[in-house]
Design a protein around this motif. Structure first.
Motif, PDB file in Angstrom:
ATOM      1  N   THR A  17       0.804  -1.223   0.000  1.00  0.00           N
ATOM      2  CA  THR A  17       0.000   0.000   0.000  1.00  0.00           C
ATOM      3  C   THR A  17       0.836   1.271   0.000  1.00  0.00           C
ATOM      4  O   THR A  17       0.348   2.340  -0.393  1.00  0.00           O
ATOM      5  N   GLY A  18       2.075   1.188   0.470  1.00  0.00           N
ATOM      6  CA  GLY A  18       2.878   2.396   0.627  1.00  0.00           C
ATOM      7  C   GLY A  18       2.420   3.248   1.791  1.00  0.00           C
ATOM      8  O   GLY A  18       2.780   4.425   1.885  1.00  0.00           O
ATOM      9  N   ARG A  19       1.653   2.665   2.692  1.00  0.00           N
ATOM     10  CA  ARG A  19       1.101   3.384   3.844  1.00  0.00           C
ATOM     11  C   ARG A  19       1.532   2.698   5.144  1.00  0.00           C
ATOM     12  O   ARG A  19       1.973   1.539   5.149  1.00  0.00           O
ATOM     13  N   SER A  20       1.341   3.404   6.235  1.00  0.00           N
ATOM     14  CA  SER A  20       1.529   2.773   7.542  1.00  0.00           C
ATOM     15  C   SER A  20       0.368   1.819   7.795  1.00  0.00           C
ATOM     16  O   SER A  20      -0.782   2.108   7.465  1.00  0.00           O
ATOM     17  N   VAL A  21       0.680   0.654   8.336  1.00  0.00           N
ATOM     18  CA  VAL A  21      -0.325  -0.364   8.647  1.00  0.00           C
ATOM     19  C   VAL A  21      -0.046  -0.877  10.051  1.00  0.00           C
ATOM     20  O   VAL A  21       1.109  -1.106  10.424  1.00  0.00           O
ATOM     21  N   ALA A  22      -1.114  -1.055  10.831  1.00  0.00           N
ATOM     22  CA  ALA A  22      -0.953  -1.558  12.195  1.00  0.00           C
ATOM     23  C   ALA A  22      -2.073  -2.544  12.508  1.00  0.00           C
ATOM     24  O   ALA A  22      -3.188  -2.419  12.005  1.00  0.00           O
ATOM     25  N   LEU A  23      -1.731  -3.552  13.316  1.00  0.00           N
ATOM     26  CA  LEU A  23      -2.711  -4.466  13.891  1.00  0.00           C
ATOM     27  C   LEU A  23      -2.659  -4.258  15.402  1.00  0.00           C
ATOM     28  O   LEU A  23      -1.736  -4.714  16.068  1.00  0.00           O
ATOM     29  N   ASP A  24      -3.663  -3.564  15.918  1.00  0.00           N
ATOM     30  CA  ASP A  24      -3.642  -3.207  17.335  1.00  0.00           C
ATOM     31  C   ASP A  24      -4.172  -4.308  18.241  1.00  0.00           C
ATOM     32  O   ASP A  24      -3.982  -4.256  19.455  1.00  0.00           O
ATOM     33  N   GLY A  25      -4.868  -5.311  17.649  1.00  0.00           N
ATOM     34  CA  GLY A  25      -5.473  -6.371  18.452  1.00  0.00           C
ATOM     35  C   GLY A  25      -4.805  -7.713  18.220  1.00  0.00           C
ATOM     36  O   GLY A  25      -3.680  -7.809  17.720  1.00  0.00           O
ATOM     37  N   GLU A  26      -5.518  -8.781  18.594  1.00  0.00           N
ATOM     38  CA  GLU A  26      -4.981 -10.128  18.494  1.00  0.00           C
ATOM     39  C   GLU A  26      -5.038 -10.642  17.054  1.00  0.00           C
ATOM     40  O   GLU A  26      -5.824 -10.182  16.235  1.00  0.00           O
ATOM     41  N   LEU A  27      -4.199 -11.620  16.766  1.00  0.00           N
ATOM     42  CA  LEU A  27      -4.197 -12.326  15.491  1.00  0.00           C
ATOM     43  C   LEU A  27      -4.530 -13.784  15.775  1.00  0.00           C
ATOM     44  O   LEU A  27      -3.747 -14.501  16.393  1.00  0.00           O
TER      45      LEU A  27
ATOM     46  N   LEU B  42      -7.994 -23.091   6.440  1.00  0.00           N
ATOM     47  CA  LEU B  42      -6.787 -22.427   6.919  1.00  0.00           C
ATOM     48  C   LEU B  42      -6.973 -20.929   6.733  1.00  0.00           C
ATOM     49  O   LEU B  42      -7.262 -20.462   5.631  1.00  0.00           O
ATOM     50  N   GLY B  43      -6.842 -20.180   7.799  1.00  0.00           N
ATOM     51  CA  GLY B  43      -7.043 -18.741   7.683  1.00  0.00           C
ATOM     52  C   GLY B  43      -6.709 -18.034   8.984  1.00  0.00           C
ATOM     53  O   GLY B  43      -6.211 -18.636   9.930  1.00  0.00           O
ATOM     54  N   PHE B  44      -6.971 -16.745   9.012  1.00  0.00           N
ATOM     55  CA  PHE B  44      -6.690 -15.965  10.211  1.00  0.00           C
ATOM     56  C   PHE B  44      -7.714 -14.844  10.348  1.00  0.00           C
ATOM     57  O   PHE B  44      -8.378 -14.443   9.390  1.00  0.00           O
ATOM     58  N   THR B  45      -7.831 -14.351  11.572  1.00  0.00           N
ATOM     59  CA  THR B  45      -8.669 -13.204  11.886  1.00  0.00           C
ATOM     60  C   THR B  45      -7.816 -12.204  12.657  1.00  0.00           C
ATOM     61  O   THR B  45      -7.234 -12.546  13.689  1.00  0.00           O
ATOM     62  N   ALA B  46      -7.723 -10.992  12.125  1.00  0.00           N
ATOM     63  CA  ALA B  46      -6.931  -9.935  12.759  1.00  0.00           C
ATOM     64  C   ALA B  46      -7.874  -8.887  13.325  1.00  0.00           C
ATOM     65  O   ALA B  46      -8.879  -8.539  12.694  1.00  0.00           O
ATOM     66  N   HIS B  47      -7.552  -8.391  14.491  1.00  0.00           N
ATOM     67  CA  HIS B  47      -8.383  -7.392  15.155  1.00  0.00           C
ATOM     68  C   HIS B  47      -7.630  -6.060  15.242  1.00  0.00           C
ATOM     69  O   HIS B  47      -6.427  -6.030  15.485  1.00  0.00           O
ATOM     70  N   GLY B  48      -8.371  -4.973  15.008  1.00  0.00           N
ATOM     71  CA  GLY B  48      -7.773  -3.654  15.159  1.00  0.00           C
ATOM     72  C   GLY B  48      -6.881  -3.251  14.004  1.00  0.00           C
ATOM     73  O   GLY B  48      -5.758  -2.774  14.213  1.00  0.00           O
ATOM     74  N   LEU B  49      -7.370  -3.402  12.760  1.00  0.00           N
ATOM     75  CA  LEU B  49      -6.590  -3.012  11.591  1.00  0.00           C
ATOM     76  C   LEU B  49      -6.670  -1.497  11.389  1.00  0.00           C
ATOM     77  O   LEU B  49      -7.747  -0.912  11.435  1.00  0.00           O
ATOM     78  N   VAL B  50      -5.522  -0.882  11.149  1.00  0.00           N
ATOM     79  CA  VAL B  50      -5.458   0.560  10.893  1.00  0.00           C
ATOM     80  C   VAL B  50      -4.576   0.796   9.664  1.00  0.00           C
ATOM     81  O   VAL B  50      -3.422   0.376   9.637  1.00  0.00           O
ATOM     82  N   LEU B  51      -5.137   1.470   8.645  1.00  0.00           N
ATOM     83  CA  LEU B  51      -4.395   1.842   7.444  1.00  0.00           C
ATOM     84  C   LEU B  51      -4.235   3.349   7.413  1.00  0.00           C
ATOM     85  O   LEU B  51      -5.218   4.094   7.449  1.00  0.00           O
ATOM     86  N   GLY B  52      -2.993   3.817   7.359  1.00  0.00           N
ATOM     87  CA  GLY B  52      -2.720   5.247   7.403  1.00  0.00           C
ATOM     88  C   GLY B  52      -3.203   5.988   6.171  1.00  0.00           C
ATOM     89  O   GLY B  52      -3.449   5.398   5.110  1.00  0.00           O
ATOM     90  N   ASN B  53      -3.309   7.296   6.305  1.00  0.00           N
ATOM     91  CA  ASN B  53      -3.764   8.149   5.209  1.00  0.00           C
ATOM     92  C   ASN B  53      -2.596   8.457   4.271  1.00  0.00           C
ATOM     93  O   ASN B  53      -1.422   8.257   4.609  1.00  0.00           O
TER      94      ASN B  53
END
Length: 222
Positions: A58-68, A76-87
């Motif tokens: 994305t070329g942006r800041s990305v954060a996962l603030d919660g659990e994975l 087979l898969g995952f669930t991520a909590h608290g996704l944040v994509l920067g402006n």
């Protein structure tokens, strides 16, 4: 003449035992492979690498603030909590996207070729902020340009995965706001339900959208 009451011949019994042994080995290999994949996906290294790949894509800041959380069965898969994509750089306000939950199924076979191939990625309870400045620049155009230029490939850099692809996107319980400084307009979408087809950079894709619209300046809502 062989007696049918004597049961299978020794040759047939041998073949049966060999077939059962092969099936057992395949089952053990499959179980071991799934165990390795699950352990890899649960590791802090995978969490950090997932964020790094998203940042590069994305070329942006990305954060996962919660659990994975990782699931092995039935998918087979995952669930991520608290996704944040920067402006995008130069735009006011906070992040472009926040999502309470992101979930995705992962195709197994491409993993052995170091490809991370997602089925439909789902965002739940998300909030999207879109912006058009006075010069007509948008805070999403750089994402489209980058996606088209990369075509799904990532620089290696010693990482476990060299490519990422997404079959489609689904959004439920979403909200979005568009602020257009160039034309002095602002509109809001709520109760967003969105589903797309396969997303490929630079190409159109099918989608369906249901939402509630609030457009104050013309006085439209519904």
């Amino acid at each position: 003449m062989p007696n049918a009451m004597n049961g299978p011949s020794p040759k047939k019994r041998t073949r049966r035992y060999v077939a059962l042994a092969i099936l057992g080995l395949l089952a053990l290999a499959s179980a071991g492979g799934l165990f390795w994949l699950a352990r890899t996906l649960r590791s802090p290294e995978f969490r950090a690498e997932l964020v790094q790949m998203a940042q590069q894509a994305t070329g942006r800041s990305v954060a996962l603030d919660g659990e994975l959380e990782v699931s092995v069965f039935p998918w087979l898969g995952f669930t991520a909590h608290g996704l944040v994509l920067g402006n995008a750089e130069g735009f006011p306000g906070g992040p472009m996207l926040r999502a309470k939950t992101l979930s995705a199924h992962i195709k197994v076979l491409p993993l052995f070729s170091r490809e991370l191939a997602f089925d439909t990625v789902e965002l739940i309870d998300s909030n999207l902020e879109l912006y058009v400045d006075e010069d007509g620049r948008t805070n999403w155009e750089s994402l489209l340009t980058r996606a088209k230029a990369q075509e799904g490939s990532l620089e290696d850099g010693g990482r476990q995965f060299r490519k990422i692809s997404v079959r489609g996107l689904a959004v439920s319980a979403g909200a979005a706001r568009l602020k257009d400084e160039q034309h002095g307009q602002e509109l809001a979408l709520s109760e967003v339900s969105l589903r797309t087809g396969r997303i490929v950079g630079g190409e159109s894709f099918p989608f369906s959208l249901e939402c509630q619209l609030d457009w104050p300046k013309p006085g439209l809502s519904g």
